[in-house]
Design a protein around this motif. Structure first.
Motif, mmCIF file in Angstrom:
data_model
loop_
_atom_site.group_PDB
_atom_site.id
_atom_site.type_symbol
_atom_site.label_atom_id
_atom_site.label_comp_id
_atom_site.label_asym_id
_atom_site.label_seq_id
_atom_site.Cartn_x
_atom_site.Cartn_y
_atom_site.Cartn_z
ATOM 1 N N VAL A 168 0.766 -1.262 0.031
ATOM 2 C CA VAL A 168 -0.002 0.011 -0.135
ATOM 3 C C VAL A 168 0.778 1.171 -0.081
ATOM 4 O O VAL A 168 0.634 2.115 -0.743
ATOM 5 C CB VAL A 168 -1.070 -0.055 1.155
ATOM 6 C CG1 VAL A 168 -1.604 1.293 1.164
ATOM 7 C CG2 VAL A 168 -2.041 -1.167 1.101
ATOM 8 N N LYS A 169 1.643 1.046 0.832
ATOM 9 C CA LYS A 169 2.787 2.297 1.043
ATOM 10 C C LYS A 169 3.460 2.552 -0.413
ATOM 11 O O LYS A 169 3.601 3.903 -0.920
ATOM 12 C CB LYS A 169 3.789 2.119 2.028
ATOM 13 C CG LYS A 169 4.877 3.444 2.064
ATOM 14 C CD LYS A 169 5.967 3.091 3.251
ATOM 15 C CE LYS A 169 6.888 3.790 3.364
ATOM 16 N NZ LYS A 169 7.967 3.904 4.308
ATOM 17 N N GLU A 170 4.064 1.509 -1.060
ATOM 18 C CA GLU A 170 4.413 1.807 -2.523
ATOM 19 C C GLU A 170 3.383 2.349 -3.533
ATOM 20 O O GLU A 170 3.682 2.970 -4.248
ATOM 21 C CB GLU A 170 5.140 0.504 -2.780
ATOM 22 C CG GLU A 170 5.644 0.513 -4.278
ATOM 23 C CD GLU A 170 7.011 1.587 -4.273
ATOM 24 O OE1 GLU A 170 7.091 1.878 -5.526
ATOM 25 O OE2 GLU A 170 7.219 1.707 -3.191
ATOM 26 N N LYS A 217 -16.801 -4.320 0.662
ATOM 27 C CA LYS A 217 -16.029 -5.585 0.922
ATOM 28 C C LYS A 217 -15.165 -6.093 -0.279
ATOM 29 O O LYS A 217 -15.707 -5.865 -1.564
ATOM 30 C CB LYS A 217 -17.001 -6.598 1.307
ATOM 31 C CG LYS A 217 -16.332 -7.969 1.522
ATOM 32 C CD LYS A 217 -17.357 -9.085 1.826
ATOM 33 C CE LYS A 217 -18.006 -8.872 3.024
ATOM 34 N NZ LYS A 217 -18.851 -10.155 3.575
ATOM 35 N N VAL A 218 -13.799 -6.334 -0.276
ATOM 36 C CA VAL A 218 -13.121 -6.726 -1.177
ATOM 37 C C VAL A 218 -12.239 -7.919 -0.912
ATOM 38 O O VAL A 218 -12.165 -8.255 0.211
ATOM 39 C CB VAL A 218 -12.032 -5.616 -1.626
ATOM 40 C CG1 VAL A 218 -12.619 -4.372 -2.061
ATOM 41 C CG2 VAL A 218 -11.208 -5.374 -0.283
ATOM 42 N N ARG A 219 -12.234 -8.709 -1.979
ATOM 43 C CA ARG A 219 -11.242 -9.941 -1.908
ATOM 44 C C ARG A 219 -9.653 -9.631 -1.553
ATOM 45 O O ARG A 219 -9.282 -8.456 -1.934
ATOM 46 C CB ARG A 219 -11.565 -10.704 -3.262
ATOM 47 C CG ARG A 219 -12.824 -11.475 -3.495
ATOM 48 C CD ARG A 219 -12.917 -12.083 -4.712
ATOM 49 N NE ARG A 219 -12.489 -11.135 -5.936
ATOM 50 C CZ ARG A 219 -12.389 -11.696 -7.183
ATOM 51 N NH1 ARG A 219 -12.629 -12.962 -7.395
ATOM 52 N NH2 ARG A 219 -12.183 -10.855 -8.156
ATOM 53 N N GLU A 220 -9.253 -10.447 -0.913
ATOM 54 C CA GLU A 220 -7.791 -10.393 -0.522
ATOM 55 C C GLU A 220 -6.720 -9.989 -1.756
ATOM 56 O O GLU A 220 -6.043 -8.986 -1.559
ATOM 57 C CB GLU A 220 -7.392 -11.617 0.104
ATOM 58 C CG GLU A 220 -5.728 -11.335 0.638
ATOM 59 C CD GLU A 220 -5.331 -12.806 1.105
ATOM 60 O OE1 GLU A 220 -4.118 -12.816 1.980
ATOM 61 O OE2 GLU A 220 -6.129 -13.545 1.621
ATOM 62 N N GLU A 221 -6.961 -10.539 -2.885
ATOM 63 C CA GLU A 221 -6.232 -10.295 -4.088
ATOM 64 C C GLU A 221 -6.368 -8.858 -4.657
ATOM 65 O O GLU A 221 -5.696 -8.006 -5.595
ATOM 66 C CB GLU A 221 -6.431 -11.275 -5.191
ATOM 67 C CG GLU A 221 -7.616 -11.434 -5.718
ATOM 68 C CD GLU A 221 -8.479 -12.579 -4.943
ATOM 69 O OE1 GLU A 221 -9.296 -13.099 -5.645
ATOM 70 O OE2 GLU A 221 -8.154 -12.731 -3.828
ATOM 71 N N GLU A 222 -7.632 -8.218 -4.335
ATOM 72 C CA GLU A 222 -7.922 -6.934 -4.808
ATOM 73 C C GLU A 222 -7.651 -5.823 -3.765
ATOM 74 O O GLU A 222 -8.003 -4.611 -4.093
ATOM 75 C CB GLU A 222 -9.476 -6.858 -5.136
ATOM 76 C CG GLU A 222 -9.935 -7.944 -5.982
ATOM 77 C CD GLU A 222 -11.479 -8.072 -6.355
ATOM 78 O OE1 GLU A 222 -11.920 -8.185 -7.445
ATOM 79 O OE2 GLU A 222 -12.179 -7.814 -5.332
ATOM 80 N N GLU A 282 -8.109 -1.774 -4.854
ATOM 81 C CA GLU A 282 -9.414 -1.302 -4.365
ATOM 82 C C GLU A 282 -9.166 -0.133 -3.370
ATOM 83 O O GLU A 282 -9.904 0.827 -3.323
ATOM 84 C CB GLU A 282 -10.243 -2.335 -3.752
ATOM 85 C CG GLU A 282 -10.749 -3.272 -5.048
ATOM 86 C CD GLU A 282 -11.835 -2.610 -5.929
ATOM 87 O OE1 GLU A 282 -12.513 -1.795 -5.636
ATOM 88 O OE2 GLU A 282 -11.890 -2.893 -7.227
ATOM 89 N N LEU A 283 -8.180 -0.375 -2.447
ATOM 90 C CA LEU A 283 -7.666 0.622 -1.561
ATOM 91 C C LEU A 283 -7.300 2.033 -2.341
ATOM 92 O O LEU A 283 -7.713 3.083 -1.948
ATOM 93 C CB LEU A 283 -7.018 0.242 -0.555
ATOM 94 C CG LEU A 283 -6.527 1.255 0.467
ATOM 95 C CD1 LEU A 283 -7.707 1.517 1.493
ATOM 96 C CD2 LEU A 283 -5.310 0.723 1.347
#
Length: 357
Positions: A283-285, A334-339, A343-344
């Motif tokens: 996320v930071k990247e 709600k989002v899936r782990e790989e997304e 999505e964030l």
């Protein structure tokens, strides 16, 4: 509680205001050979993109002065010339367009030579930073105090300020720096009681990352929370871009200035069902190019997730194979782990563009 800034005079470094009601400015210094114009400008542009507002370059000889003239013209931010001992370099740097000069008035070659430097600065409207560190304190003060103590550094700085004032020059910024955190704190506290000029904060020769960043954060945290400091430089034995990044993180932590993403993330524990460390790094990247201020939380469980999400503009609370994105503390999707990362990121952009209320 809002930090009350110490009231100082205001000066201008190029087109950047310093002191008074101006924000605490973030500075850095190039690590390139100034005579290499391309390399120096490339680094200045990288610093500018990271948020650097004033940059200092070393000027050791006349070849560097010649390069400085070209650098100043192409630089997106004001350039300060760092001068030691040679007064003619200071004068020629001013004529070359430097936004400011950094000197130690006591080692520039005597009063008459200092007077010539001041005359040039007056003619071009260029401020002088009086820089004193623990390695540049005069011999008589070392004998008086026994070592480069905070009192010795401050007496040296005030002495040099008086030299400039006697020449009717008041476009001044002052720094007193030590590699010892406690001495840096005490010296700046003492200095702030004796002058009303802008103060530049730094821990000299702080060291590599993260050690140097930690030392600097401790010193700056104390001083800035007391309202002391008008410009800052985090001196690291590392890429100077990192100095700027650390500088803004310090200011953000004290809620003095906001730039870019302020990330809140949990330290992980045995309850989590997702790799928060890896997720936070991704996320930071992904968000590193964002310069608008925003607080983003990345949380790993349902215990603290909803509560911490309320403190952030956008938050992600991750669970087993799934995550919940919140906006201003309210459920968004709600989002899936790989997304999760993508999505964030999309939610952050939509929030900044006003597409999400």
């Amino acid at each position: 509680m809002k930090i009350e800034r110490r009231k100082t005079r205001q000066i201008r470094v190029g087109d950047v205001t310093v002191g008074g009601d101006a924000p605490v400015r973030v500075q850095s210094m190039t690590s390139t050979d100034t005579r290499n114009v391309k390399a120096t400008l490339d680094q200045i542009h990288r610093l500018y993109e990271a948020g650097c507002e004033i940059v200092r370059v070393a000027v050791p000889d006349m070849e560097a002065v010649s390069a400085l003239k070209r650098i100043v013209k192409a630089s997106p931010i004001p350039v300060i010339a760092d001068i030691h001992f040679h007064y003619k370099l200071a004068i020629e740097s001013v004529r070359a367009g430097a936004g400011g000069i950094r000197i130690n008035p006591g080692n520039i070659g005597g009063i008459e030579r200092l007077r010539e430097v001041v005359r040039a600065c007056k003619d071009y409207g260029v401020p002088i930073r009086v820089g004193v560190n623990s390695g540049s304190v005069e011999r008589d003060l070392l004998e008086k105090y026994g070592y480069p103590s905070p009192e010795a550094m401050v007496e040296s700085a005030v002495r040099h300020v008086k030299m400039l004032e006697d020449m009717n020059f008041t476009m001044i910024k002052v720094s007193v720096k030590s590699s010892r955190v406690k001495d840096t704190i005490e010296a700046n506290r003492l200095l702030s009681k004796k002058i009303d000029y802008p103060i530049h904060l730094g821990v000299t020769e702080a060291g590599p990352f993260p050690e140097g960043a930690i030392k600097t954060a401790v010193a700056f945290g104390v001083l800035l929370s007391e309202g002391i400091g008008d410009t800052i430089r985090v001196s690291l034995t590392d890429d100077p871009v990192k100095e700027v990044e650390v500088g803004y993180e310090i200011l953000k932590s004290l809620e003095i200035r906001s730039r870019g993403v302020n990330i809140i993330s949990c330290p992980t524990c045995g309850r989590i069902e997702i790799d928060v460390i890896s997720l936070t790094k991704k996320v930071k990247e992904k968000l590193k190019s964002i310069t608008k201020p925003i607080t983003v939380a990345i949380l790993g469980c349902v215990v603290n997730g909803p509560g911490e999400a309320a403190e952030a503009d956008v938050a992600l609370a991750g669970g087993k194979h799934v995550g919940i994105i919140y906006v201003r503390g309210k459920y968004y999707k709600k989002v899936r782990e790989e997304e999760m990362v993508d999505e964030l990121y999309k939610t952050v952009l939509d929030y900044l563009e006003g597409k999400i209320n």
